[in-house]
Design an enzyme around this catalytic site. Structure first.
Site, PDB file in Angstrom:
ATOM      1  N   GLU A 160       0.825  -1.218   0.000  1.00 36.95           N
ATOM      2  CA  GLU A 160       0.000   0.000   0.000  1.00 36.95           C
ATOM      3  C   GLU A 160       0.858   1.268   0.000  1.00 36.95           C
ATOM      4  O   GLU A 160       0.538   2.255  -0.647  1.00 36.95           O
ATOM      5  CB  GLU A 160      -0.908  -0.024   1.239  1.00 36.95           C
ATOM      6  CG  GLU A 160      -1.879  -1.199   1.189  1.00 36.95           C
ATOM      7  CD  GLU A 160      -2.682  -1.338   2.480  1.00 36.95           C
ATOM      8  OE1 GLU A 160      -2.174  -1.995   3.406  1.00 36.95           O
ATOM      9  OE2 GLU A 160      -3.777  -0.771   2.551  1.00 36.95           O
ATOM     10  N   GLU A 204      -3.756  -9.539   3.743  1.00 39.90           N
ATOM     11  CA  GLU A 204      -4.440  -9.266   5.013  1.00 39.90           C
ATOM     12  C   GLU A 204      -5.528 -10.285   5.334  1.00 39.90           C
ATOM     13  O   GLU A 204      -5.770 -10.589   6.514  1.00 39.90           O
ATOM     14  CB  GLU A 204      -5.048  -7.851   5.011  1.00 39.90           C
ATOM     15  CG  GLU A 204      -4.030  -6.721   5.125  1.00 39.90           C
ATOM     16  CD  GLU A 204      -3.441  -6.257   3.794  1.00 39.90           C
ATOM     17  OE1 GLU A 204      -3.595  -6.980   2.798  1.00 39.90           O
ATOM     18  OE2 GLU A 204      -2.834  -5.182   3.756  1.00 39.90           O
TER      19      GLU A 204
END
Ligand SMILES: CCCCCCC/C=C/C(=O)SCCNC(=O)CCNC(=O)[C@H](O)C(C)(C)COP(=O)(O)OP(=O)(O)OC[C@H]1O[C@@H](n2cnc3c(N)ncnc32)[C@H](O)[C@@H]1OP(=O)(O)O
Length: 543
Positions: free
Chosen positions: A397, A417
């Site tokens: 990210e 995740e």
């Protein structure tokens, strides 16, 4: 005594100087035989000269017929043995006395007895060169200036042995090539370098003694004395190794300490920083030879290698603080973000730290991460991710919040995740979808798959992949290239590209028109366009 009539000129050495000499000699109407270490090099150089002549035609400076006739007069040859029918040979090999002595003896053996032999040396004793031949009276120096087709001067150097007829014939030949001649006796540095080299060295002594910066010295010389370039820029252009070699000749042969070379010059040459041709000297140059002002590219290194640079609150908080400082830095023109060590860019948010977080704490951590992403996206300068290993979860990210990504061939990307029972919390879902498309983003976020660099390149997540040891250098090259462009223009392009993503196309186009117009009247817009029209590189100041 009658001397030979010059019809055919041999040029030995097909580098920049030799090619330039071959071009002006052929343009003057001489048949030119161009030789280097082999036929291939000579042929390549001949094609380059033909292309150069083509450019002159495009610019209206030469007729197509003249260019064609000139190109026909240029003959690449395999070596010195082909100089048998030359009336004049001009040696333009590397400035190395032993090499030149060897080449002079070889030329002398291959050439007809009445032919003339000249050296383009800028510093070596022509008397010494003449002495290794059986035609010492027919030898002299013919020092052309770089770039030969543009520079008007030829410095003719008379050896002790040079016969007056040799001098007269060569002077006429140089004038036929469109040059103005000055005459020097054979003394260290001749005329031009006797003046130039001490001047360049004096500018270097001023840097060495801390009198001024290279930029101030060059600007002072340019604006105060009116030469087209400053002494240090010129030294970089000539080549610092060449400047040092000539300085050493002056010092050794004249024996006066005022001609000694500065330690700074010796050290730069020892470091291999030989100027523009090597990419670095007093200044740094990009691959096109354009000057890149140093200090314009910053690097942030995520530095927690024992935990694969996992992002904990401390590291992310520090990043936030540094980015705020960078926003205030008016000199920076590009920023690189990379990871410490050779394994990871960042292997994600710190799982150990997150494992005990409450919902509100996780929200605060996520918001801090988003604030960092927004800082990078809204900086006026481009931010480039150099992904040197794992870029997983928050690491991926972070890279996505940069303007674009280059990666090592060992890099691995993913949003794993879901494996931990959570989702990306630092902009990963939405930025990934905007970068690689919604379908691919969905698959990566739902499966938690980790992909390699090749696949990342294929889907457009990264712009380029490089060998691990080359990654940072390549990214620095890209950042350095950006740093040479107009900073205001780059900032507007970044802003319009980002904001345009989130609005309908007509609104995005309106944003572009406003930004385009806003740049007019800036110093950089005037400089960029004046530089183009003046056929010189632009020097942007960010105003
Ligand atoms: C910036 C704000 C963020 C807001 C929150 C945003 C939401 C983001 C969520 C996430 O990022 S979740 C994490 C996603 N990442 C992962 O799941 C990757 C976890 N790591 C691994 O799977 C492996 O480490 C690896 C990358 C495949 C490498 O394996 P390898 O066997 O080569 O090395 P290790 O021995 O596992 O690692 C060395 C050392 O580093 C520690 N470490 C690695 N990753 C993390 C991490 N994400 N968090 C904390 N620590 C990590 C690992 O535990 C080892 O430590 P020691 O055991 O030696 O103490």
């Amino acid at each position: 005594m009658m001397t030979i009539e010059i019809r055919t000129v041999g040029v030995l050495g097909a580098g920049q100087m030799g090619s330039g000499i071959a071009q002006v000699a052929a343009t003057a109407g001489y048949t030119v035989k161009l030789a280097d270490v082999d036929l291939e090099r000579a042929t390549k150089a001949t094609s380059k000269i033909a292309a150069m002549l083509g450019k002159l035609v495009e610019k209206g400076k030469l007729t197509a017929e003249a260019a064609e006739a000139t190109a026909k007069r240029l003959i690449p040859v395999a070596g010195i043995a082909d100089f048998g029918d030359c009336d004049l040979v001009i040696e333009a090999a590397t400035e190395n006395v032993d090499l030149k002595l060897k080449l002079f003896a070889a030329c002398d053996a291959a050439m007809k007895p009445d032919a003339l032999l000249a050296s383009n040396t800028s510093s070596i004793s022509v008397t010494k060169l003449a002495a290794v031949t059986k035609r010492p009276g027919k030898v002299l120096g013919m020092h052309f200036m770089n770039p030969v087709p543009l520079m008007r001067l030829v410095e003719i150097v008379k050896a002790v042995q040079t016969e007056p007829e040799t001098y007269t014939t060569i002077k006429e030949a140089a004038e036929k090539m469109g040059k103005t001649v000055v005459t020097s006796n054979d003394a260290p540095g001749f005329l031009v370098n006797r003046i130039l080299i001490p001047m360049l060295c004096e500018a270097m002594f001023a840097v060495q003694e801390g009198v001024g910066t290279p930029e101030d010295i060059d600007t002072g010389a340019k604006l105060g004395l009116n030469p087209p370039m400053g002494p240090l820029e010129l030294a970089d252009l000539i080549g610092l190794d060449t400047v040092l070699a000539i300085a050493n000749v002056l010092y050794t042969d004249i024996g006066d300490t005022k001609y000694r070379a500065p330690t700074l010059l010796k050290n730069l040459v020892r470091a291999g920083w030989v100027g523009k041709k090597g990419g670095r000297g007093f200044y740094v140059y990009d691959e096109k030879g354009q000057k890149v002002p140093e200090g314009f590219v910053g690097t942030i290194t995520l530095n927690r290698p024992d935990k694969l640079n996992a992002l904990n609150a401390e590291l992310v908080g520090e990043l936030h603080r540094v980015l705020a400082e960078i926003r205030r830095d008016k000199d920076l023109r590009a920023l690189i973000v990379t990871g410490a060590g050779d394994k990871a860019f960042a292997a994600g948010a710190d799982i150990a730290a997150m494992s005990t977080m409450t919902g509100p704490e996780a929200k605060a951590f996520g918001e801090l991460g988003h604030a960092v992403g927004a800082q990078m996206e809204t900086l006026a300068i481009p931010v480039i991710a150099a992904v040197n290993g794992f870029a997983l979860g928050g690491g991926c990210e972070m890279a996505l919040a940069c303007d674009f990504i280059h990666a090592s061939t060992k890099a691995k990307f993913g949003q794993p995740e879901v494996n931990l029972g959570v989702i990306p919390g630092f902009g990963g879902t939405n930025r990934l979808a905007r970068r690689v498309g919604i379908g691919r983003a969905r698959e990566l976020c739902f499966t938690g798959d980790v992909i390699g660099a090749e696949e990342a390149l294929r889907i457009g997540l990264v712009n380029g992949i490089h060998a691990p040891e080359e990654l940072l250098g390549k990214v620095k090259e890209i950042a350095a290239k950006i740093a040479t462009k107009g900073p205001l223009a780059v900032a507007q392009a970044k802003r319009v590209l980002l904001r345009g993503l989130d609005v309908p196309l007509p609104t995005a186009n309106e944003l572009e028109v406003q930004a385009f117009a806003a740049l007019f009247g800036s110093e950089d817009q005037r400089e960029g366009m004046a530089a183009f029209l003046g056929k010189r590189p632009a020097n942007f100041v960010g105003r």
